[in-house]
Design a protein around this motif. Structure first.
Motif, mmCIF file in Angstrom:
data_model
loop_
_atom_site.group_PDB
_atom_site.id
_atom_site.type_symbol
_atom_site.label_atom_id
_atom_site.label_comp_id
_atom_site.label_asym_id
_atom_site.label_seq_id
_atom_site.Cartn_x
_atom_site.Cartn_y
_atom_site.Cartn_z
ATOM 1 N N TYR A 145 0.843 -1.192 0.000
ATOM 2 C CA TYR A 145 0.000 0.000 0.000
ATOM 3 C C TYR A 145 0.876 1.239 0.000
ATOM 4 O O TYR A 145 1.725 1.418 0.864
ATOM 5 C CB TYR A 145 -0.911 0.025 1.228
ATOM 6 C CG TYR A 145 -1.580 1.362 1.438
ATOM 7 C CD1 TYR A 145 -2.571 1.797 0.569
ATOM 8 C CD2 TYR A 145 -1.204 2.195 2.477
ATOM 9 C CE1 TYR A 145 -3.179 3.023 0.745
ATOM 10 C CE2 TYR A 145 -1.808 3.424 2.657
ATOM 11 C CZ TYR A 145 -2.795 3.834 1.797
ATOM 12 O OH TYR A 145 -3.387 5.057 1.948
ATOM 13 N N PRO A 163 0.131 5.372 -0.474
ATOM 14 C CA PRO A 163 -0.897 6.396 -0.699
ATOM 15 C C PRO A 163 -0.777 7.072 -2.068
ATOM 16 O O PRO A 163 -1.771 7.537 -2.609
ATOM 17 C CB PRO A 163 -0.652 7.400 0.427
ATOM 18 C CG PRO A 163 0.032 6.621 1.491
ATOM 19 C CD PRO A 163 0.852 5.575 0.777
ATOM 20 N N ASN A 199 -8.279 8.255 0.764
ATOM 21 C CA ASN A 199 -6.912 8.024 1.216
ATOM 22 C C ASN A 199 -6.834 7.855 2.727
ATOM 23 O O ASN A 199 -6.095 7.005 3.220
ATOM 24 C CB ASN A 199 -5.992 9.151 0.740
ATOM 25 C CG ASN A 199 -5.669 9.016 -0.735
ATOM 26 O OD1 ASN A 199 -5.040 8.049 -1.140
ATOM 27 N ND2 ASN A 199 -6.128 9.943 -1.539
ATOM 28 N N LYS A 200 -7.586 8.630 3.471
ATOM 29 C CA LYS A 200 -7.600 8.502 4.934
ATOM 30 C C LYS A 200 -8.161 7.137 5.330
ATOM 31 O O LYS A 200 -7.630 6.461 6.214
ATOM 32 C CB LYS A 200 -8.417 9.644 5.560
ATOM 33 C CG LYS A 200 -8.520 9.568 7.052
ATOM 34 C CD LYS A 200 -7.165 9.775 7.717
ATOM 35 C CE LYS A 200 -7.327 9.749 9.228
ATOM 36 N NZ LYS A 200 -6.363 8.896 9.883
ATOM 37 N N TYR A 217 -8.065 4.394 3.551
ATOM 38 C CA TYR A 217 -7.042 3.391 3.236
ATOM 39 C C TYR A 217 -5.871 3.455 4.211
ATOM 40 O O TYR A 217 -5.310 2.423 4.567
ATOM 41 C CB TYR A 217 -6.545 3.545 1.804
ATOM 42 C CG TYR A 217 -7.529 3.107 0.743
ATOM 43 C CD1 TYR A 217 -8.562 2.223 1.025
ATOM 44 C CD2 TYR A 217 -7.418 3.572 -0.550
ATOM 45 C CE1 TYR A 217 -9.456 1.824 0.043
ATOM 46 C CE2 TYR A 217 -8.300 3.170 -1.545
ATOM 47 C CZ TYR A 217 -9.319 2.298 -1.238
ATOM 48 O OH TYR A 217 -10.195 1.909 -2.211
ATOM 49 N N ASP A 218 -5.488 4.657 4.647
ATOM 50 C CA ASP A 218 -4.429 4.769 5.656
ATOM 51 C C ASP A 218 -4.816 3.964 6.893
ATOM 52 O O ASP A 218 -4.011 3.209 7.436
ATOM 53 C CB ASP A 218 -4.191 6.227 6.055
ATOM 54 C CG ASP A 218 -3.488 7.044 4.992
ATOM 55 O OD1 ASP A 218 -2.890 6.454 4.061
ATOM 56 O OD2 ASP A 218 -3.542 8.284 5.083
ATOM 57 N N ASP A 219 -6.060 4.119 7.326
ATOM 58 C CA ASP A 219 -6.555 3.378 8.498
ATOM 59 C C ASP A 219 -6.609 1.878 8.211
ATOM 60 O O ASP A 219 -6.176 1.066 9.022
ATOM 61 C CB ASP A 219 -7.952 3.852 8.894
ATOM 62 C CG ASP A 219 -7.982 5.239 9.491
ATOM 63 O OD1 ASP A 219 -6.901 5.769 9.840
ATOM 64 O OD2 ASP A 219 -9.092 5.806 9.601
ATOM 65 N N ALA A 243 -3.109 0.165 7.778
ATOM 66 C CA ALA A 243 -2.165 0.373 8.875
ATOM 67 C C ALA A 243 -2.121 -0.812 9.839
ATOM 68 O O ALA A 243 -1.074 -1.123 10.384
ATOM 69 C CB ALA A 243 -2.519 1.645 9.640
#
Length: 141
Positions: free
Chosen positions: A11, A13, A24-25, A27-29, A32
C-alpha cells in the motif's frame, strides 16, 4: 532489490488520487493495522517461482487489495463494529464510503492486472472474486 519480508509494502498512498482525501484517509486506516500475511506468503514463494520484483509486487498488492476489499464489505454486511481493534470503516466513514472504498480496490486490481498484459491472469482473478461473492451470498442464504 532485497527480498526481505520486512521491506514488503503493497500500500502506497501515492497509488491513489490525492484529490480523494477521504478515500486516502480510509485506506491509511485500513492498511495500517494488517499483518499482510498473504503478501508475505507471495514474497516467500517469489524465489521458487522465479518472480521478478515487479511481478512479485503486483501479485502481493493484488491479493492484499482483494483481501482488504472483502474486509470492508464483510464488516458492513456483518455489522461488525471493530476491525483489528479499531472502529470498522463503515462506522467511521459511513457505509456508503466503505462500499465505495472496497469497490475501488477491486477496480484497481483489474486495472493493475490488465496493465500487466496477461488476460488469463485478469480472468482468473475476476473468477476468484466472483467465487468469493457467491460464497457470501450462499452464506447469507
Amino acid at each position: 532489490m532485497s527480498r526481505s519480508i520486512i521491506e514488503l509494502k503493497v500500500y502506497d498512498p501515492q497509488d491513489f488520487p490525492a484529490y480523494l482525501p477521504k478515500l486516502n484517509k480510509l485506506y491509511d486506516d485500513l492498511f495500517a493495522g494488517g499483518k499482510g500475511f498473504r503478501a508475505k506468503l507471495i514474497k516467500m514463494m517469489a524465489t521458487s517461482l522465479s518472480l521478478q520484483a515487479k511481478d512479485e509486487h503486483l501479485l502481493a498488492q493484488t491479493i492484499e487489495f482483494i483481501h482488504n476489499a472483502s474486509l470492508l464489505h464483510d464488516d458492513l454486511v456483518d455489522r461488525s463494529q471493530l476491525r483489528r481493534g479499531k472502529p470498522a470503516a463503515w462506522t467511521k466513514y459511513t457505509p456508503e464510503y466503505a462500499v465505495l472504498a472496497g469497490d475501488y480496490l477491486l477496480a484497481r486490481v483489474m486495472v493493475n492486472l490488465s496493465n500487466y498484459g496477461n488476460i488469463k491472469l485478469v480472468q482468473y482473478t475476476a473468477q476468484v472474486i466472483s467465487d468469493l461473492l457467491e460464497g457470501e451470498w450462499l452464506q447469507d442464504s
